[in-house]
Design an enzyme around this catalytic site. Structure first.
Site, PDB file in Angstrom:
ATOM      1  N   SER A 115       2.621  -8.898  47.434  1.00 24.02           N
ATOM      2  CA  SER A 115       1.700  -9.681  48.334  1.00 24.02           C
ATOM      3  C   SER A 115       2.371 -10.232  49.448  1.00 24.02           C
ATOM      4  O   SER A 115       3.169 -11.157  49.298  1.00 24.02           O
ATOM      5  CB  SER A 115       0.768 -10.597  47.452  1.00 24.02           C
ATOM      6  N   ARG A 116       2.108  -9.871  50.508  1.00 24.81           N
ATOM      7  CA  ARG A 116       3.002 -10.309  51.928  1.00 24.81           C
ATOM      8  C   ARG A 116       2.666 -11.752  52.424  1.00 24.81           C
ATOM      9  O   ARG A 116       3.430 -12.292  52.872  1.00 24.81           O
ATOM     10  CB  ARG A 116       3.029  -9.179  52.955  1.00 24.81           C
ATOM     11  N   VAL A 117       1.450 -11.954  52.187  1.00 23.11           N
ATOM     12  CA  VAL A 117       1.144 -13.467  52.804  1.00 23.11           C
ATOM     13  C   VAL A 117       0.478 -14.390  51.754  1.00 23.11           C
ATOM     14  O   VAL A 117       0.283 -15.616  52.090  1.00 23.11           O
ATOM     15  CB  VAL A 117      -0.078 -13.164  53.875  1.00 23.11           C
TER      16      VAL A 117
END
Lengths: 504, 118
Positions: free
Chosen positions: A367-369
């Site tokens: 999950s990048r953000v």
């Protein structure tokens, strides 16, 4: 004012705005009708994406503008449309009628009810195609969207306004994750529930009916909208379904609401668009997909947004689903959507067959953000969990080569097994964050090291009940989201030791 | 032969704004079956583009002359054709290729029905 007076007043208003002006119509003539695509001459003033109406009553949308012809894709089967039939412009671009009445309803991509209930009153027409909000209107993802699934909330957290892809082979529980997330949006005491939109594209009617039934059974249908475009619908409707879902979401976004939208699934959406493009004779590229297949999904997913306070502060969180073949995430459509989204949850068949459910591969999921949206309470326990799982994966592969292990390594392996076990979770059983934190805290702090693995599930379940009964203040504190204080940790430790005395 | 060349042939088929049968016969003899099909299609389209259909409710010769004069001024290059349609009730309807200008009573009634909000 009486009812009669109101009617007369309305008529008078109509009269004041009524003008007798010549009506100018732009018409065309049907030249061919093949595979759901009609080629018509005339319609010189028609625009791209405009809805047209045939004299047979069928409707369609213009998708190609040539020098002498326009190509129209039909919303119906169009069996009655013949060569020479007249077709006229409506002047309307593709749009869907949206109102609060849609909540709890099942509609097709044109906004027409599919559940046999009453007609939906006309309120606001939302355009299906819209440019996504710009950078000035947005703000970074900062609020968590809790899924109620331990593995996701702890390791791959999702924030409101994020686009998180759910990817995996068929039958691994991709839809189950999305449904659990929708179910978890209920029971928010005092808080507005997140409005959930489930867009079913190219699925079996029976599957859609099962999802609707489950949502109703779990009490989650009242804040949900189902946009249904099953495989029996024409490819046109399957193609516009996710855009219709997004247009509905944008109506609620304008009101400052938080929305969760599930696109189930974009692989079939790409297939529908490929079919349309081929019958429209657009040049085919890789895997026969047209050249703008990337833009098809990027323009849709870019509409997921977290608006800043000046623009209402609402959000649209998107959970697109992609079905892979033989775990191949490097295929054309999966790589496209992976690069568009802010992370992916990768489900693997090996894990599923080994009994790990949800079968999330922690190594390839990311999950990048969402990390910035995680609560301090969850962060405090999840950090340790990530590290331990990474170490376990490395050691588990290495330990297969040797039989003798030093006590430290054996301990790490045992802990890893327990961590994996605690991340298992039943379907339709999302947990509140406080209970998720409690479970993860138990395993990362070694409180489960002396419990046999086969008893972990029942230990966890009964411990939750025990805490709810005897120490509800712990749960109240964890719900706030702050990092647990020394006092709370002591109370949690005390609760564990007391529970272990009675657990068999 | 490409599309532009066929279009050129279509233009050459006319003499003083009227379709010349001799020219058409000559052209049709040199074309293959496929090209002849295309030629007919383009000819039809050209005819449609150059035709102005005026639909009237009652065919009164005096009125027709008056209307023709009026519209010849507005559409000097168009071939004006009259059609009678009693359902118009009153007024006229003009069909110019793919555009329909509705000046009839029927058109107003249709608009009233479509725009009713009650």
């Amino acid at each position: 004012m009486t009812e009669a007076e109101e009617i007369i007043k309305k008529l008078e208003q109509n009269l004041s705005s009524f003008e007798i002006s010549p009506k100018v119509q732009n018409i065309g003539t049907v030249e061919t009708n093949t595979d759901g695509v009609v080629r018509a001459s005339g319609l010189s003033q028609a625009v791209m994406g405009e809805i047209v109406e045939f004299e047979t009553g069928d409707r369609g949308v213009i998708l190609n503008l040539d020098q002498d012809f326009v190509s129209i894709i039909l919303f119906s089967k169009g069996e009655k449309i013949k060569e020479g039939n007249k077709v006229k412009r409506t002047g309307n671009l593709l749009s869907v009628n949206v109102s609060e009445e849609l909540l709890g309803r099942v509609v097709n991509p044109l906004g027409e009810p599919q559940d046999g209930k009453s007609k939906i009153k006309k309120n606001k027409l939302m355009p299906l195609e819209k440019i996504a909000p710009g950078v000035i209107e947005r703000e970074p993802v900062n609020t968590p969207l809790k899924t109620g699934i331990k593995a996701i909330d702890a390791l791959i957290p999702i924030g409101r306004g994020q686009r998180e892809l759910i990817i995996g082979d068929r039958g691994l529980g991709k839809t189950a994750i999305a449904i659990d997330t929708i179910i978890n949006q209920r029971n928010k005491t005092g808080k507005k529930p997140v409005i959930c939109i489930y867009v079913a594209i190219g699925q079996k009617q029976s599957n859609i009916a099962r999802v609707i039934g489950k949502l109703e059974e779990e009490g989650a249908l009242s804040f949900s909208i189902i946009v249904s475009a099953p495989s029996s619908f024409p490819a046109t409707l399957q193609y516009i379904a996710p855009y219709a879902g997004c247009a509905i979401a944008e109506y609620f976004l304008e009101k400052g609401e938080d929305i969760l939208i599930v696109y189930d699934d974009l692989t079939k959406h790409a297939w529908a668009y490929r079919q349309l493009s081929l019958v429209l004779r657009r040049p085919a590229g890789r895997e026969a997909y047209p050249g703008d297949i990337f833009y098809l999904h990027s323009r849709l997913l870019e509409r997921a947004v977290k608006l800043n306070g000046d623009n209402g502060g609402g959000s649209i969180t998107a959970l697109p689903i992609i079905e892979t073949q033989a775990n191949d995430i490097s295929a054309y459509i999966p790589t496209n959507v992976i690069s568009i989204t802010d992370g992916q949850i990768f489900l693997q068949s090996d894990l599923f067959n080994a009994g790990q459910r949800p079968a999330i591969n922690i190594g390839t999921s990311v999950s990048r953000v969402g990390g910035s949206a995680q609560t301090q309470a969850m962060k405090s326990v999840a950090g340790k969990l990530k590290l331990e799982l990474a170490q376990y994966r490395e050691l588990a592969a290495f330990s297969q080569f040797g039989s003798e292990l030093d006590p430290e390594t054996a301990k790490l392996l045992e802990r890893g097994k327990r961590t994996s076990e605690i991340l298992k979770q039943g379907q339709y059983n999302p947990l509140p964050e406080s209970l998720e934190i409690l479970s993860i805290w138990l395993v990362t702090n070694g409180h489960l090291d002396d419990t046999p693995i086969e008893k972990l599930q029942s230990f966890e379940r009964e411990f939750h009940e025990f805490v709810k009964r005897s120490e509800p203040k712990i749960l109240d504190f964890l719900l706030i989201g702050e990092k647990p204080s020394e006092e709370i940790i002591k109370r949690m430790e005390k609760a564990v030791s007391e529970f272990k005395k009675i657990f068999k | 032969m490409n599309r532009k060349q066929i279009e050129k042939l279509v233009c050459l088929s006319y003499t003083k704004g009227r379709l010349d049968e001799v020219k058409v016969q000559k052209i049709s003899r040199i074309l293959s079956k496929r090209l002849l099909k295309e030629y007919i299609k383009f000819l039809k389209r050209y005819e449609q583009k150059n035709k102005l259909i005026i639909v009237i409710s009652q065919s009164d010769p005096k009125e027709i002359i008056k209307i023709r004069k009026h519209y010849e001024k507005i559409f000097p290059k168009k071939n004006i054709v009259f059609q009678e349609d009693k359902t118009l009730i009153g007024g006229i309807k003009i069909i110019d290729n793919d555009k329909i200008y509705e000046f009839s009573l029927k058109g107003i009634f249709d608009e009233l029905i479509n725009n009713q909000t009650l």
